[in-house]
Scaffold this motif. Sequence first.
Motif, PDB file in Angstrom:
ATOM      1  N   ARG A  57       0.836  -1.203   0.000  1.00 31.39           N
ATOM      2  CA  ARG A  57       0.000   0.000   0.000  1.00 31.39           C
ATOM      3  C   ARG A  57       0.867   1.249   0.000  1.00 31.39           C
ATOM      4  N   MET A  58       0.556   2.213  -0.888  1.00 36.85           N
ATOM      5  CA  MET A  58       1.245   3.495  -0.896  1.00 36.85           C
ATOM      6  C   MET A  58       0.265   4.600  -0.534  1.00 36.85           C
ATOM      7  N   ARG A  59       0.749   5.531   0.302  1.00 36.28           N
ATOM      8  CA  ARG A  59      -0.033   6.717   0.676  1.00 36.28           C
ATOM      9  C   ARG A  59       0.811   7.946   0.379  1.00 36.28           C
ATOM     10  N   ILE A  60       0.150   9.060   0.027  1.00 29.04           N
ATOM     11  CA  ILE A  60       0.852  10.297  -0.329  1.00 29.04           C
ATOM     12  C   ILE A  60       0.376  11.420   0.585  1.00 29.04           C
ATOM     13  N   PHE A  61       1.356  12.125   1.198  1.00 28.75           N
ATOM     14  CA  PHE A  61       1.082  13.250   2.089  1.00 28.75           C
ATOM     15  C   PHE A  61       1.869  14.471   1.602  1.00 28.75           C
ATOM     16  N   ASP A  62       1.411  15.664   2.024  1.00 30.17           N
ATOM     17  CA  ASP A  62       2.213  16.865   1.791  1.00 30.17           C
ATOM     18  C   ASP A  62       2.743  17.381   3.126  1.00 30.17           C
ATOM     19  N   GLU A  63       3.477  18.508   3.089  1.00 28.74           N
ATOM     20  CA  GLU A  63       4.097  19.005   4.315  1.00 28.74           C
ATOM     21  C   GLU A  63       3.076  19.540   5.311  1.00 28.74           C
ATOM     22  N   ALA A  64       1.827  19.728   4.863  1.00 27.33           N
ATOM     23  CA  ALA A  64       0.755  20.136   5.774  1.00 27.33           C
ATOM     24  C   ALA A  64       0.002  18.937   6.349  1.00 27.33           C
ATOM     25  N   SER A  65       0.556  17.706   6.105  1.00 30.23           N
ATOM     26  CA  SER A  65      -0.026  16.445   6.599  1.00 30.23           C
ATOM     27  C   SER A  65      -1.358  16.106   5.952  1.00 30.23           C
ATOM     28  N   ARG A  66      -1.676  16.755   4.832  1.00 27.55           N
ATOM     29  CA  ARG A  66      -2.871  16.338   4.097  1.00 27.55           C
ATOM     30  C   ARG A  66      -2.562  15.058   3.334  1.00 27.55           C
ATOM     31  N   GLU A  67      -3.504  14.101   3.326  1.00 18.92           N
ATOM     32  CA  GLU A  67      -3.336  12.870   2.567  1.00 18.92           C
ATOM     33  C   GLU A  67      -4.127  12.946   1.280  1.00 18.92           C
ATOM     34  N   TYR A  68      -3.488  12.523   0.185  1.00 14.56           N
ATOM     35  CA  TYR A  68      -4.111  12.562  -1.133  1.00 14.56           C
ATOM     36  C   TYR A  68      -4.670  11.194  -1.515  1.00 14.56           C
ATOM     37  N   ALA A  69      -5.703  11.210  -2.337  1.00  9.37           N
ATOM     38  CA  ALA A  69      -6.361   9.971  -2.783  1.00  9.37           C
ATOM     39  C   ALA A  69      -5.612   9.428  -4.001  1.00  9.37           C
TER      40      ALA A  69
END
Length: 242
Positions: A57-69
């Motif tokens: 499983r891969m998850r993607i986050f940005d520096e604001a800790s938002r997770e992308y779909a």
Amino acid sequence: MPSTRAVQLDQRWPGENGSVCFYEVRIFDGSFLILGHAAGQPSVGDPWHAALLGFSRMRIFDEASREYALSSTADRPGHGTVMYVDGLLPPPRQPLKGDLLTGIHQLTCQVDNLLEKVDGPWTFDNIPVRSGPLSATATAAGRDLRLFDFVVKPDGFSVGFMELGSYFPPFVGIRSPYNEFAPARDDKGNTYAVVAPERIGGSAVLYMKFSPAPPSDAKLTITLNRIFVSTDRTWRGSLYLP
């Protein structure tokens, strides 16, 4: 659909015998594509390659800790590497519009349940060329494996080696462990090439196909060189947006 802007990248994630190089993020209205290409000989032992193929499983986050779909991935050596993101997680009540990466300078890709290589070999001897259930077992590296079924075909044969789980990645419907077979042999000195994993009808077992077809009176030896099993370890790789 037309992109609203593109961000050029020049970043590389290395693996044991291969790598993936990212060269562009193409941004659309409410979504974006991360584009790259694989080089060398990536392995499912490389965390990013296993995730792009759907084994981890891969998850993607940005520096604001938002997770992308992350809605789809693809990775084939010599072809394109693609990660398609369509919104945020959890999904908002109203679909997001516009540039999701405005003001964002770093994306972190987190791979859960890293795969660990376990070397064998597991050798299954004296397999008859006859369609039907199998009860062949072998032990290596402290693990017992078995073959479930045998199917004779005009152009080869297929061996059922794994019960399918409840998680179905895109291309073969298989959960870990991922397996690497050696060419099969028989007692007459013939060798049979590994073709590809496949599903047969509605069977709950995944098969590995070999070619060509063996003589009907042959006894086959099937060898599984290594497997990759899920762990609870995590890997992270970053993409920096200028």
